[in-house]
Scaffold this active site. Sequence first.
Site, short mmCIF file in Angstrom:
data_model
loop_
_atom_site.label_atom_id
_atom_site.label_comp_id
_atom_site.label_asym_id
_atom_site.label_seq_id
_atom_site.Cartn_x
_atom_site.Cartn_y
_atom_site.Cartn_z
N CYS A 103 0.85 -1.18 0.00
CA CYS A 103 0.00 0.00 0.00
C CYS A 103 0.89 1.23 0.00
O CYS A 103 1.59 1.48 0.98
CB CYS A 103 -0.93 0.00 1.22
N CYS A 104 0.88 1.98 -1.13
CA CYS A 104 1.66 3.22 -1.23
C CYS A 104 3.13 2.98 -0.91
O CYS A 104 3.79 3.78 -0.25
CB CYS A 104 1.09 4.29 -0.30
N GLY A 105 3.64 1.83 -1.37
CA GLY A 105 5.06 1.56 -1.20
C GLY A 105 5.44 1.02 0.16
O GLY A 105 6.60 0.76 0.41
#
Length: 259
Positions: A103-105
């Site tokens: 999630c988002c890196g």
Amino acid sequence: MNDRKIITVEKILGSSRDLKEDLVVRETAITLYVNEIEMVTMICTPTHLRELCLGFLFAESMIDSANDVAGFEYNENDGLAWVETAKPVNIQNNFLKRHIASCCGRGRASFYFINDLDIRPITSEAHMQTAEIFALRSETERRSELFAATGGAHGAALGYKGDVIAFFEDVGRHNALDKIAGWCLLHGINTGDKQLVFSGRVSSEIVLKTARLGVPVIISRSAPTDLALELAGQLNVTVVGFARGNRMNIYTAGQRITV
């Protein structure tokens, strides 16, 4: 009764101190073997253990129905329970292993465990009125005899149209819900139009158990957690909390509740 025990306690009232008999809830350890492999030790109240073990295996995605169980045995003296399944289950590779989704890196736990990944959002369009919720809460409290006697048990009920059709108590709140799940499996219950009434806090695990069972509404006299509500939103589970007397909070999927 197997769910409680008589003990002697010192009771103090004001300046008086007397020996009196009292009741405490029974708590024991049950070790569950699945296909001769040790799986888990559960701390529970030693009643309705078949329902508990099957409900636990269902919650862990090890079985889907009572037909998946070929045999069940319980040795009370040793605290051992054995379940034989009709087909092999992968215990060692999946049980209690956490799944991390990107999630988002960054790593983020979308569901706690790998076995939770097959849970799908509830599609039931069943509705219920607030009067039915009040009736279910009242009847659940009336049936909570073990809690009334000991103050040490949680209760879970399965409701339909304002009536309680199954009720179990246990020293563990998760166990009470697993006993409901096991009962539903053994009796072939359609859960899509039912409700769960629960005495404890609505945590993320409770929402996941509710969704896996296919019940669209869970009602508790206690509070939910933030992760529980996040999961409930994803899984389209209606969460009702603080259902006490004639009041309640509706947290998610409130379209199912009418006044």
